[in-house]
Design an enzyme around this catalytic site. Structure first.
Site, mmCIF file in Angstrom:
data_model
loop_
_atom_site.group_PDB
_atom_site.id
_atom_site.type_symbol
_atom_site.label_atom_id
_atom_site.label_comp_id
_atom_site.label_asym_id
_atom_site.label_seq_id
_atom_site.Cartn_x
_atom_site.Cartn_y
_atom_site.Cartn_z
ATOM 1 N N HIS A 122 -39.355 -27.533 -18.517
ATOM 2 C CA HIS A 122 -38.337 -26.716 -17.838
ATOM 3 C C HIS A 122 -38.110 -27.239 -16.432
ATOM 4 O O HIS A 122 -39.047 -27.631 -15.732
ATOM 5 C CB HIS A 122 -38.779 -25.255 -17.757
ATOM 6 C CG HIS A 122 -38.806 -24.594 -19.092
ATOM 7 N ND1 HIS A 122 -37.739 -23.891 -19.593
ATOM 8 C CD2 HIS A 122 -39.768 -24.568 -20.049
ATOM 9 C CE1 HIS A 122 -38.041 -23.450 -20.803
ATOM 10 N NE2 HIS A 122 -39.269 -23.847 -21.100
ATOM 11 N N CYS A 182 -34.403 -17.000 -23.039
ATOM 12 C CA CYS A 182 -35.377 -18.049 -23.345
ATOM 13 C C CYS A 182 -36.731 -17.587 -22.824
ATOM 14 O O CYS A 182 -36.906 -17.409 -21.613
ATOM 15 C CB CYS A 182 -34.945 -19.358 -22.690
ATOM 16 S SG CYS A 182 -36.088 -20.713 -22.978
ATOM 17 N N GLY A 193 -38.465 -20.161 -20.831
ATOM 18 C CA GLY A 193 -37.663 -20.297 -19.602
ATOM 19 C C GLY A 193 -37.942 -19.176 -18.625
ATOM 20 O O GLY A 193 -38.072 -19.406 -17.416
HETATM 21 N N1 LIG Z 1 -34.815 -25.324 -26.667
HETATM 22 C C1 LIG Z 1 -36.201 -25.244 -26.340
HETATM 23 C C2 LIG Z 1 -37.006 -24.533 -27.369
HETATM 24 C C3 LIG Z 1 -36.657 -23.077 -27.520
HETATM 25 C C4 LIG Z 1 -37.123 -22.219 -26.341
HETATM 26 C C5 LIG Z 1 -36.860 -20.753 -26.629
HETATM 27 N N2 LIG Z 1 -35.526 -20.330 -26.546
HETATM 28 C C6 LIG Z 1 -37.811 -19.805 -25.954
HETATM 29 O O1 LIG Z 1 -37.607 -18.589 -26.088
HETATM 30 O O2 LIG Z 1 -38.811 -20.223 -25.369
HETATM 31 C C7 LIG Z 1 -36.763 -26.675 -26.162
HETATM 32 O O3 LIG Z 1 -36.201 -27.649 -26.698
HETATM 33 O O4 LIG Z 1 -37.805 -26.797 -25.478
#
Ligand SMILES: N[C@@H](CCC[C@H](N)C(=O)O)C(=O)O
Length: 353
Positions: free
Chosen positions: A235, A299, A302
């Site tokens: 992130h 997320c 996130g």
């Molecule tokens: N797109 C992310 C994986 C998914 C994360 C998700 N939405 C969450 O809730 O943590 C990636 O590619 O790392």
């Protein structure tokens, strides 16, 4: 609230991968099944393969999964139809299926439509289960916070578990232990955030302690202040540009700027990006551009990354997502772990340090 939607999908008997609804997750031929079926999906009004068709007709309905004495809601089927189940955590949505049904159906127009596809699989290394998740672009992230909450609910439904439960789940980010509370809501210990630049991973110059906190990232000639955190997946959190106005996330053209962060050469594994507005020292608002999934409504990893970055940059300790459904906060205790949990329309993110 995590809810479920069921979609009936026209099923033509498959020669190689016939589906047999089962309570058992003990399956071994998943990988080869996935790679085979992955290629079969093409966007078309009606998806047809020699084995499988998905009709974009009015067969979709939304309903809460029934709690009946029947062994599993996946066992209930009508002749010629398969039941798929879709959950969302604050709008961050996932199709939950068993490996036999391994087909990519995330397309919003021609499939079921979802941010990701999750596979509930047998545990490895002594764990109860394995969770594998695929983003809607087909890439496989290490971990997904909301996905793990949905996964835990799915397992509880599948195995007819009631009341307080926890089980061990192997993920690409290691062992995760979701806890289903008495009220059915799911709390997840997301582990200790990783700050070491090479492990996030990011090529941005690191501080003395090897972290990338409030560092500068040039995107399209604009310098952003960013903090990079891994919650098992990478992130990049930004509270705004260098010397710029306070970020106003509603005004942000996230579809334009998001992919530029995602694919920046400073992020060798690409990155999820959280754009954060400081509403007040105790209230942050975030919009997310997810690696492999684009703009999503929420997320979990996130939200945890934002809480960690907010602490490290000294901004605040509350987070709310654009969906306006999520408010997160952290608590400082002895363990440096971040947690997410779900309280009606509130998702709680805590940092235990
Ligand atoms: N797109 C992310 C994986 C998914 C994360 C998700 N939405 C969450 O809730 O943590 C990636 O590619 O790392």
């Amino acid at each position: 609230m995590v809810t479920a939607a069921q979609l009936s999908i026209c099923h033509v008997p498959m020669t190689r991968l016939s589906f047999t609804p089962t309570n058992s997750l003990r399956l071994s031929s998943f990988s080869s099944s996935l790679s085979l079926q992955w290629k079969l999906i093409k966007p078309d009004l009606t998806l047809k393969t020699p084995n499988f068709c998905v009709s974009a007709s009015s067969s979709m309905r939304i309903e809460a999964p029934e709690s009946t004495s029947r062994p599993s809601f996946l066992d209930r089927r009508e002749s010629g139809f398969l039941r798929f189940v879709k959950y969302h955590g604050l709008g961050n949505d996932f199709i939950l299926i068993t490996p036999e049904q391994a087909v990519k159906l995330c397309d919003r127009n021609f499939g079921i439509g979802a941010d990701g596809l999750i596979f509930a699989m047998p545990g490895i290394n002594g764990t109860d289960y394995t969770m594998r998740i695929f983003n809607s672009d087909g890439s496989e992230p290490e971990m997904c916070g909301n996905g793990m909450r949905c996964f835990a609910r799915f397992i509880a439904e599948l195995e007819n578990l009631h009341g307080r439960q926890s089980f061990t789940v192997h993920t690409g980010a290691g062992l995760i232990v979701p806890e289903i509370q008495d009220d059915g809501k799911v709390k997840v210990d997301m582990g200790e955030p990783i700050l070491k630049a090479s492990e996030v991973p990011t090529r941005l110059p690191a501080n003395k302690d090897q972290s990338v906190v409030k560092s500068e990232l040039d995107v399209d000639g604009v310098t952003w202040n960013v903090t990079c955190v891994s919650i098992g997946n990478p992130h990049c959190v930004t509270f705004g540009t260098k010397g710029g106005q306070k970020l106003q996330v509603d005004a942000l053209n996230i579809a334009e700027i998001g992919p530029k962060f995602e694919h920046d050469s400073m992020f060798p594994a690409r990155t999820n990006t959280e754009f954060v507005e400081i509403i007040s020292p105790s209230h942050l608002k975030m919009r997310v551009w997810e690696r492999g999934a684009g703009a999503t409504l929420a997320c979990g990893t996130g939200a945890c990354a934002v809480v960690v970055a907010a602490i490290l940059e000294g901004h605040a300790n509350r987070v709310s997502l654009k969906s306006a459904l999520l408010s997160a906060f952290f608590l400082l205790t002895k363990r440096k772990h971040v947690f997410i949990s779900h309280f009606d329309m509130l998702c709680k993110t805590e940092l235990h340090s």
